[in-house]
Design an enzyme around this catalytic site. Structure first.
Site, PDB file in Angstrom:
ATOM      1  CD  GLU A 272      -2.963  -1.165   2.247  1.00 27.06           C
ATOM      2  OE1 GLU A 272      -4.117  -1.553   1.999  1.00 27.06           O
ATOM      3  OE2 GLU A 272      -2.606  -0.795   3.383  1.00 27.06           O
ATOM      4  CG  ASP A 345      -7.589  -5.663   4.991  1.00 27.23           C
ATOM      5  OD1 ASP A 345      -7.167  -5.908   6.127  1.00 27.23           O
ATOM      6  OD2 ASP A 345      -7.625  -4.510   4.516  1.00 27.23           O
ATOM      7  CD  GLU A 373      -9.862  -1.593   8.110  1.00 30.67           C
ATOM      8  OE1 GLU A 373      -9.650  -1.188   6.946  1.00 30.67           O
ATOM      9  OE2 GLU A 373      -9.009  -2.229   8.776  1.00 30.67           O
ATOM     10  CG  HIS A 510     -12.715  -5.736   0.406  1.00 29.74           C
ATOM     11  ND1 HIS A 510     -12.957  -4.379   0.452  1.00 29.74           N
ATOM     12  CD2 HIS A 510     -11.462  -5.901   0.892  1.00 29.74           C
ATOM     13  CE1 HIS A 510     -11.909  -3.747   0.943  1.00 29.74           C
ATOM     14  NE2 HIS A 510     -10.980  -4.659   1.240  1.00 29.74           N
TER      15      HIS A 510
END
Length: 694
Positions: A272, A345, A373, A510
């Site tokens: 990232e 993730d 998150e 996601h």
């Protein structure tokens, strides 16, 4: 008033958590360590170190056993005890270390409080290193944090001033961690600032370490791989460059001169946008080994994250395995590869990362996310222990049957010098530490599972509820158990599955709104955004069906799993339905085990999740007589918001996917309350129109 504290008597640290500073009524600040009316006890210890003094004080202030009892704290060389393990005996507590005695004290008090047997108990930790990762930035903000500002860092002219409030917060934090066996803390964000290793920040780190040390907690720091350039003014950060190695050696010497028991570095590299060894055509092993060699003389470790992916990959889920498997056996013994629980993730549900068990010559440590998150931030009640239990118990088959993730990482199967587990924390300056009273249960559960990775979520929830909402008398009261404990524990144990149902059932993943990962955004696909940062990359919905084809006819991610899993996941008929759309692109009319077609099953799963949350509201309202007014009202408001969110998820996703299925939502499911156009233009967090939406 702000002032610098040059040196403090350790006794003051202990007095702090017993002072009125910590008497915050019922705002949740006491966590699971609520004060009790203690009986008289005599504690006998063979020393007066800060750690033993804490153990002694905790026993004296929290004793609910027989009045007039004597408890001995005994250091022993008993080989049945490992590391900081302990034994509870009729005479007291035995351990090989003072920290073990402290852990034993907390366990003894916990058992007294919840009325469990307290004699003849032997307990050893599953993992040697049980670490919280704080994604705290030096300006006081917290990446993916939902509970206020950092307890460690803040911006301003007084950024390096150590205040009484700092000491108070750090002490309470250390005490909470020690009570559940956590023995390490990474103090800053994995997206690290090079300034973290500047002298001023290292001196503040030393002050934090001094407070945490008596509680058996070592500090670690995340480091930016390019720090020699940014802070040391070198032209390169090449790990094989002699000047770079020299710089890191000098910096390590500075750190250990301030913090002799410094734990080591956590590194996010070539991920990232973060710098790393691949910038210089070096490998992850080259970068990790250079730092490991620097730290070896100090007995420090390097935790090197395997969270790597780039836009050129056809399947993001494969990249960590692809990059790290060729390096197995090439890392130094004080390097641990830190691997997220799933291959993408921290999704509400993922299969375990195929790296677990596959890297047989390199220590691998799980990384789970305590902060929510992807699970509603601090607005939604989601008990994550059930997710982690599912993950730890997953059988990798890498060493035959029962090669669970837990056994592949705790030293049971593979011989390794270090065993570790990390949890990304959600701890901030909010009164209740975590933003949601029930989010405290996830901090508690992580500590308990890190200590004993075979614990059951039912038992953990039971403990936490008794400690947090009961009292030493009430926790053995049958009426309280029937009317509060049983229904609320049931709600907690169902909450993760409910979140999966109303957000991403059947292996969907996601499909969040952009950037903040809150609420649905399956439609989000701007032309200028890389594909693997958009939900359609993952759900692959079209007129023919939905799901990501990771079989041998697709990306072949199934090949990264050991048999029989590879074949099981590859066959749509044998793939577990909870992972169906993770591994397969499935026709809308595919017949599910329930007898429904896939489209109808998706609809019913979303609706089930919404109905579960509505039921949670009813369950909570009914226990009002058993909860203090502040926490009752706080949680009630959170559940109301969670219900709104679940409705947003259900309606938005079903309206969007119905464009591809060309089928109606089953008529016994309530109709969406808005149009798809409405959901596409509304921000799921603010519930207001997105600025600039077209």
């Amino acid at each position: 008033m702000y002032y610098r504290i040059k040196k403090c008597n350790p006794l003051w640290y202990i007095i702090l958590f017993l002072s009125p500073l910590f008497s915050f009524a019922d705002n949740g600040h006491q966590l699971w360590l609520r004060p009790v009316k203690a009986n008289q006890v005599t504690v006998v210890a063979s020393g007066n170190s800060p750690t033993l003094l804490i153990a002694k004080t905790e026993l004296e202030k929290g004793w609910t056993g027989k009045s007039g009892a004597t408890v001995k704290l005994i250091l022993t060389k008993d080989n049945a005890l490992k590391a900081d393990g302990y034994r509870l005996t009729p005479a007291g507590i035995e351990a090989r270390t003072e920290t073990g005695l402290l852990y034993g004290a907390y366990e003894l008090l916990r058992r007294q409080y919840i009325h469990q047997p307290v004699e003849n108990v032997v307990s050893n930790p599953s993992y040697g290193l049980r670490i919280l990762n704080h994604w705290d930035n030096l300006n006081g903000s917290i990446e993916r944090g939902y509970a206020g500002e950092s307890i460690f860092w803040h911006k301003g002219d007084d950024a390096f001033t150590i205040t009484a409030n700092d000491i108070t917060a750090w002490t309470a934090y250390a005490r909470a961690n020690a009570s559940i066996g956590i023995n390490g803390a990474v103090l800053n964000n994995v997206n690290a600032s090079p300034q973290m290793l500047s002298t001023d920040y290292l001196k503040r780190t030393k002050a934090i370490a001094d407070v945490l040390r008596p509680y058996g907690i070592r500090v670690y720091l995340s480091v930016n791989f390019a720090t020699p350039i940014k802070l040391g003014n070198l032209p390169t950060a090449d790990p094989l460059n002699k000047d770079v190695v020299k710089w890191w050696k000098a910096k390590a010497a500075e750190i250990y001169s301030l913090i002799p028991d410094f734990g080591g570095f956590l590194v996010k590299a070539n991920s990232e946008g973060q710098p790393g060894p691949q910038d210089y055509k070096r490998t992850h092993a080259d970068g990790a080994n250079m730092l490991a060699d620097v730290l070896k003389k100090y007995k420090g470790i390097v935790m090197w994250r395997a969270f790597v992916y780039n836009a050129t990959e056809t399947d993001r889920a494969k990249q960590a395995y692809t990059e790290f498997m060729p390096l197995d056996g090439k890392f130094r013994e004080n390097v641990i590869i830190q691997v997220k629980n799933g291959p993408i993730d921290f999704q509400p549900r993922e299969p375990f990362s195929p790296l677990f068990g596959a890297m047989k010559k390199t220590p691998v440590m799980p990384e789970v996310q305590i902060t929510q998150e992807y699970l509603g931030h601090s607005n939604q009640l989601v008990f994550l222990s059930t997710m982690w239990e599912e993950f730890l118990n997953s059988d990798t088959w890498q060493h035959g049957k029962n090669s669970t993730v837990a056994r592949c990482t705790d030293g049971s199967i593979f011989s390794q010098k270090y065993t570790a587990i990390a949890g990304v924390a959600n701890i901030g300056l909010d009164d209740n530490w975590c933003g949601h009273h029930f989010a405290q249960a996830n901090w508690y559960a992580f500590g308990r599972l890190a200590w004993s990775n075979t614990l059951k979520s039912d038992a953990i929830a039971d403990e936490w509820l008794r400690l947090t909402f009961g009292n030493a008398d009430k926790t053995n009261d049958k009426e309280w158990e029937q009317n509060f404990l049983t229904p609320i524990k049931g709600m907690m144990l169902q909450s993760r599955e409910a979140a999966v149902n109303y957000s991403m059932p059947l292996g969907l993943h996601h499909i969040f709104a952009a950037e903040h990962h809150y609420g649905p955004g399956p439609w989000y696909a701007p032309a200028n955004v890389r594909k693997d940062w958009t939900p359609p990359y993952y759900h692959q919905a079209d007129d023919n069906g939905i799901g990501f084809n990771r079989t041998t006819s697709g990306s072949n991610a199934v090949s990264q799993y050991h048999e029989p899993l590879a074949s099981q996941f590859n066959d749509v008929a044998t793939c577990p339905e909870e992972y169906l759309l993770w591994f397969h692109h499935v026709p809308w009319d595919y017949k599910m085990k329930s007898g429904r077609i896939l489209w109808d099953e998706i609809c019913y799963r979303y609706d089930t999740g919404l109905q579960q949350v509505r039921q949670f509201q009813k369950v909570w309202d009914k226990v009002q007589p058993y909860v203090d007014s502040q926490r009752f009202t706080d949680v009630q408001g959170k559940l109301q918001r969670q219900c709104i969110d679940a409705q947003f998820w259900k309606d938005g996703c079903l309206l969007y996917f119905s464009q591809f299925s060309h089928r109606p939502i089953p008529y016994d499911i309530e109709r969406p309350i808005h149009t798809l156009e409405y959901y596409e233009k509304i921000d799921p967090i603010t519930l207001k129109e997105i600025k600039g939406h077209k």
